[in-house]
Design an enzyme around this catalytic site. Structure first.
Site, short mmCIF file in Angstrom:
data_model
loop_
_atom_site.label_atom_id
_atom_site.label_comp_id
_atom_site.label_asym_id
_atom_site.label_seq_id
_atom_site.Cartn_x
_atom_site.Cartn_y
_atom_site.Cartn_z
N GLY A 15 0.84 -1.19 0.00
CA GLY A 15 0.00 0.00 0.00
C GLY A 15 0.87 1.24 0.00
N GLY A 17 0.74 5.82 0.36
CA GLY A 17 0.02 7.03 0.70
C GLY A 17 0.90 8.23 0.47
N GLY A 18 0.46 9.37 0.96
CA GLY A 18 1.19 10.59 0.73
C GLY A 18 2.57 10.62 1.37
CG ASP A 131 -2.27 9.52 12.86
OD1 ASP A 131 -3.39 10.07 12.80
OD2 ASP A 131 -1.62 9.18 11.86
CG ASN A 136 -2.28 4.52 11.82
OD1 ASN A 136 -1.77 4.12 10.78
ND2 ASN A 136 -2.17 5.76 12.25
#
Length: 299
Positions: A15, A17-18, A131, A136
């Site tokens: 995966g 992400g940014g 977070d 997560n």
């Protein structure tokens, strides 16, 4: 074959992400599968992000808990940090809800007890995750939950100068990721830039469990910025599917940290069985029952 630091073989990207990507890899020295988090740095701020990645590794490596993914190593390769962790086979909590729909209250309560215990252990070491959110949380075999990504975790006594109370960056990406948590799961005091305290993880866990049992966010807005700011001005939506979990979830997402329960109280509340009304047996004389008894014994 792509080899990182002469030891870790990258096999498949799981995966992205940014902030980077997660790979399935293999430790050729110890002969075991590992997950490898690649931190992809922007042209600006690379030094700060590299330091943050090593901070994440140190924070997670200091913790030893059955529901916190262990970190094995952190290396620098081609000017990028790579964090080597235990490989978990299974979806994130967010992926599970998106594919199968909301989980039942009992399943969410079990997950909540496990995550609350993990966060409590982190807090005892002076580490606040900051977070906690469904993406997560990994669900392994038998839905064993693992808390991952201490990317913005930091010791409570260490607050960078550019994250001092009263400052909020204009860039949403900086606000929501690098400093203030994630939209929909960040506590109001996080968004304001207050020093990190355990209450922010209580809030994030409450919002995460709400999503798991309801299948939707507790707060919503027209865009990510509005969602990030919503907890400062709005109350969470009343849960409709949470059953007996509803009360504790709403308390966990209280606007003021002092109004939230401790993680020990969260665990106790989630372990309690649903409250039910028990009617005494009718007496042989035919007399009507005089009252009711509410069963609240713990499992």
């Amino acid at each position: 074959m792509r080899l990182i630091a002469g030891r870790y073989e990258l096999q498949k990207e799981l995966g992205a992400g940014g902030m980077g990507a997660v790979w399935l890899g293999r430790d050729q020295v110890l002969g075991r599968s590992v997950a490898i988090k690649e931190i992809r740095l922007a042209a600006t701020g690379a030094t700060k992000l590299t330091a943050a990645a090593f901070q994440e590794a140190r924070a997670a490596a200091a913790l030893n808990h059955t529901h916190i993914v262990p970190v094995y190593d952190v290396v620098e390769y081609r000017s990028r940090p790579w964090i080597v962790m235990l490989a978990i086979e299974g979806p994130t909590l967010q992926q599970r809800v998106q594919s199968d729909g909301p989980l039942g209250p009992d399943a969410v309560a079990r997950i909540g007890v496990s995550l609350a215990s993990a966060l409590d252990a982190a807090h005892e070491q002076g580490i606040v995750h900051r977070d906690v959110k469904p993406s997560n949380v990994m669900l392994a075999r038998d839905d064993h939950p693992w808390l991952v990504d201490f990317g913005i975790a930091q010791p409570r006594s260490c607050v960078p100068a550019d994250e001092a109370p009263g400052t909020v960056a204009d860039d949403l990406a900086i606000v929501s990721r690098a400093a203030k948590g994630s939209a929909g799961y960040a506590a109001p005091e996080q968004v304001r830039g207050d020093p990190p305290e355990p209450g922010v993880d209580v809030f994030g866990l409450g919002a995460t469990l709400y999503y798991a049992v309801e299948g939707e966010h507790a707060f919503s807005g027209d865009d990510a910025w509005a969602t990030l700011m919503a907890p400062q001005f709005e109350s969470p939506r009343r849960p409709r599917k949470a059953g007996s979990l509803g009360t504790i979830l709403l308390r966990m997402m209280a606007r003021h940290p002092a109004d939230r329960p401790t993680l020990a109280e969260v665990q106790s509340a989630l372990r309690l069985p649903p409250r039910r009304t028990c009617f005494p047996r009718r007496a042989h004389s035919g007399a009507a029952p005089l009252g009711v008894t509410v069963a609240t014994s713990a499992r």
